[in-house]
Design a protein around this motif. Structure first.
Motif, short mmCIF file in Angstrom:
data_model
loop_
_atom_site.label_atom_id
_atom_site.label_comp_id
_atom_site.label_asym_id
_atom_site.label_seq_id
_atom_site.Cartn_x
_atom_site.Cartn_y
_atom_site.Cartn_z
N PHE A 135 0.79 -1.22 0.00
CA PHE A 135 0.00 0.00 0.00
C PHE A 135 0.83 1.28 0.00
CE2 PHE A 135 -2.82 -3.11 2.26
CZ PHE A 135 -3.60 -3.36 1.15
N LEU A 136 2.12 1.18 -0.27
CA LEU A 136 2.94 2.38 -0.34
C LEU A 136 2.58 3.21 -1.57
CD1 LEU A 136 6.44 0.94 0.64
CD2 LEU A 136 4.87 2.25 2.06
N ALA A 137 2.91 4.48 -1.53
CA ALA A 137 2.57 5.39 -2.63
C ALA A 137 3.16 4.93 -3.96
CB ALA A 137 3.04 6.80 -2.29
N ASN A 138 4.27 4.26 -3.95
CA ASN A 138 4.91 3.82 -5.20
C ASN A 138 4.78 2.32 -5.42
OD1 ASN A 138 6.60 2.93 -3.21
ND2 ASN A 138 8.46 3.76 -4.10
N SER A 139 3.79 1.70 -4.85
CA SER A 139 3.66 0.24 -4.91
C SER A 139 3.43 -0.29 -6.33
CB SER A 139 2.54 -0.24 -4.00
OG SER A 139 1.32 0.33 -4.39
N LEU A 140 2.97 0.56 -7.24
CA LEU A 140 2.76 0.14 -8.63
C LEU A 140 3.84 0.69 -9.55
CD1 LEU A 140 -1.10 0.65 -8.88
CD2 LEU A 140 0.13 -1.52 -8.78
N SER A 141 4.90 1.19 -8.98
CA SER A 141 5.96 1.83 -9.76
C SER A 141 6.46 0.92 -10.89
CB SER A 141 7.12 2.19 -8.85
OG SER A 141 8.12 2.85 -9.58
N GLY A 142 6.38 1.43 -12.11
CA GLY A 142 6.84 0.68 -13.27
C GLY A 142 5.89 -0.38 -13.77
N SER A 143 4.73 -0.52 -13.17
CA SER A 143 3.78 -1.58 -13.55
C SER A 143 2.94 -1.20 -14.76
CB SER A 143 2.83 -1.86 -12.39
OG SER A 143 3.52 -2.35 -11.28
N TYR A 144 2.47 -2.23 -15.44
CA TYR A 144 1.50 -2.07 -16.51
C TYR A 144 0.17 -2.60 -16.00
CZ TYR A 144 5.41 -1.16 -19.59
OH TYR A 144 6.52 -0.62 -20.17
N VAL A 145 -0.86 -1.76 -16.05
CA VAL A 145 -2.17 -2.10 -15.52
C VAL A 145 -3.17 -2.13 -16.67
CG1 VAL A 145 -4.03 -1.35 -13.98
CG2 VAL A 145 -1.65 -1.01 -13.30
N MET A 146 -3.99 -3.17 -16.72
CA MET A 146 -5.06 -3.23 -17.71
C MET A 146 -6.41 -3.23 -17.01
SD MET A 146 -6.04 -5.97 -20.65
CE MET A 146 -4.81 -5.36 -21.77
N ILE A 147 -7.30 -2.38 -17.49
CA ILE A 147 -8.67 -2.35 -17.00
C ILE A 147 -9.55 -2.89 -18.11
CG2 ILE A 147 -10.52 -0.91 -16.10
CD1 ILE A 147 -8.29 1.15 -15.36
N SER A 148 -10.16 -4.04 -17.88
CA SER A 148 -10.92 -4.68 -18.94
C SER A 148 -12.42 -4.66 -18.70
CB SER A 148 -10.44 -6.12 -19.13
OG SER A 148 -10.62 -6.85 -17.94
N GLY A 149 -12.87 -3.98 -17.65
CA GLY A 149 -14.31 -3.92 -17.40
C GLY A 149 -14.63 -2.86 -16.38
N GLY A 150 -15.91 -2.62 -16.20
CA GLY A 150 -16.37 -1.65 -15.22
C GLY A 150 -17.11 -0.49 -15.86
N ASN A 151 -17.84 0.23 -15.04
CA ASN A 151 -18.53 1.41 -15.57
C ASN A 151 -17.58 2.60 -15.57
OD1 ASN A 151 -18.57 2.75 -13.01
ND2 ASN A 151 -20.39 1.59 -12.43
N ALA A 152 -18.03 3.71 -16.10
CA ALA A 152 -17.17 4.89 -16.27
C ALA A 152 -16.56 5.36 -14.95
CB ALA A 152 -17.96 6.01 -16.92
N LEU A 165 -1.56 7.31 -9.47
CA LEU A 165 -1.03 7.76 -8.18
C LEU A 165 -0.06 6.73 -7.58
CD1 LEU A 165 -4.19 9.30 -6.48
CD2 LEU A 165 -2.10 10.52 -7.15
N GLY A 166 -0.31 5.46 -7.84
CA GLY A 166 0.56 4.40 -7.33
C GLY A 166 1.84 4.21 -8.13
N GLY A 167 2.00 4.99 -9.21
CA GLY A 167 3.23 4.95 -9.98
C GLY A 167 3.23 4.06 -11.20
N ALA A 168 2.06 3.58 -11.63
CA ALA A 168 2.00 2.72 -12.82
C ALA A 168 2.60 3.44 -14.03
CB ALA A 168 0.56 2.32 -13.12
N SER A 169 3.38 2.70 -14.82
CA SER A 169 3.97 3.27 -16.03
C SER A 169 2.90 3.53 -17.08
CB SER A 169 5.00 2.32 -16.63
OG SER A 169 6.12 2.26 -15.80
N ARG A 170 2.03 2.57 -17.26
CA ARG A 170 0.96 2.69 -18.23
C ARG A 170 -0.30 2.02 -17.71
NH1 ARG A 170 2.82 3.04 -23.91
NH2 ARG A 170 3.91 5.03 -23.85
N VAL A 171 -1.44 2.61 -18.06
CA VAL A 171 -2.74 2.02 -17.76
C VAL A 171 -3.45 1.83 -19.10
CG1 VAL A 171 -4.96 2.30 -16.61
CG2 VAL A 171 -2.87 3.16 -15.52
N PHE A 172 -3.81 0.60 -19.40
CA PHE A 172 -4.51 0.28 -20.64
C PHE A 172 -5.98 0.06 -20.32
CE2 PHE A 172 -0.14 -1.03 -21.11
CZ PHE A 172 0.19 -0.55 -22.38
N ILE A 173 -6.85 0.74 -21.07
CA ILE A 173 -8.29 0.61 -20.85
C ILE A 173 -8.90 0.00 -22.10
CG2 ILE A 173 -10.44 1.84 -20.36
CD1 ILE A 173 -8.71 4.09 -19.15
#
Length: 133
Positions: free
Chosen positions: A55-72, A84-92
């Protein structure tokens, strides 16, 4: 019975709520009901071997995150928390107006993939570290 606890934290990590005094209880509930599930979905499975760092502020540092569902609202909440968690890229996947708005706000760190999911997956050249559906 109420249990009191003391929390010590650095001053720079404290967020002033003075600008939020105008929120009514319905608005507060809406924010909590959007961001709490997003937080849980995003951080639940991250490297369980190092729970203290999850749960640290940089816990996603350098990560690639994909969001494949959900409402707006959910997509926006997960995206903002990932950035905010430091992800390099977020793919929607397959998000119209929400994805476009988030892409403009986050200068290249948010990528909207339109089309059928199987076509989107074949265009990716990264391995995803976190997938939220």
């Amino acid at each position: 019975a109420t249990k009191a606890r003391i929390l010590t934290m650095p001053a720079e990590e404290i967020i002033s709520l003075s600008s939020y005094q105008e929120l009514d209880s319905g608005e507060v509930a809406a924010v909590v009901s959007s961001y709490l599930p997003a937080f849980g979905a995003l951080f639940h499975g991250i490297d369980l071997r190092s729970r203290d760092k999850r749960f640290l502020a940089n816990s996603l540092s350098g990560s690639y995150v994909m969001i494949s569902g959900g409402n707006a609202v959910e997509i926006e909440a997960v995206t903002k928390l990932a950035i905010l968690g430091g992800a390099s890229r977020v793919f929607i996947l397959n998000s119209s107006s929400t994805g476009s708005k988030l892409t403009k706000m986050n200068s290249g760190r948010v990528v909207v993939l339109d089309g059928p999911p199987e076509d989107c997956h074949s265009r990716l050249h990264q391995t995803m570290d976190v997938i939220v559906d």
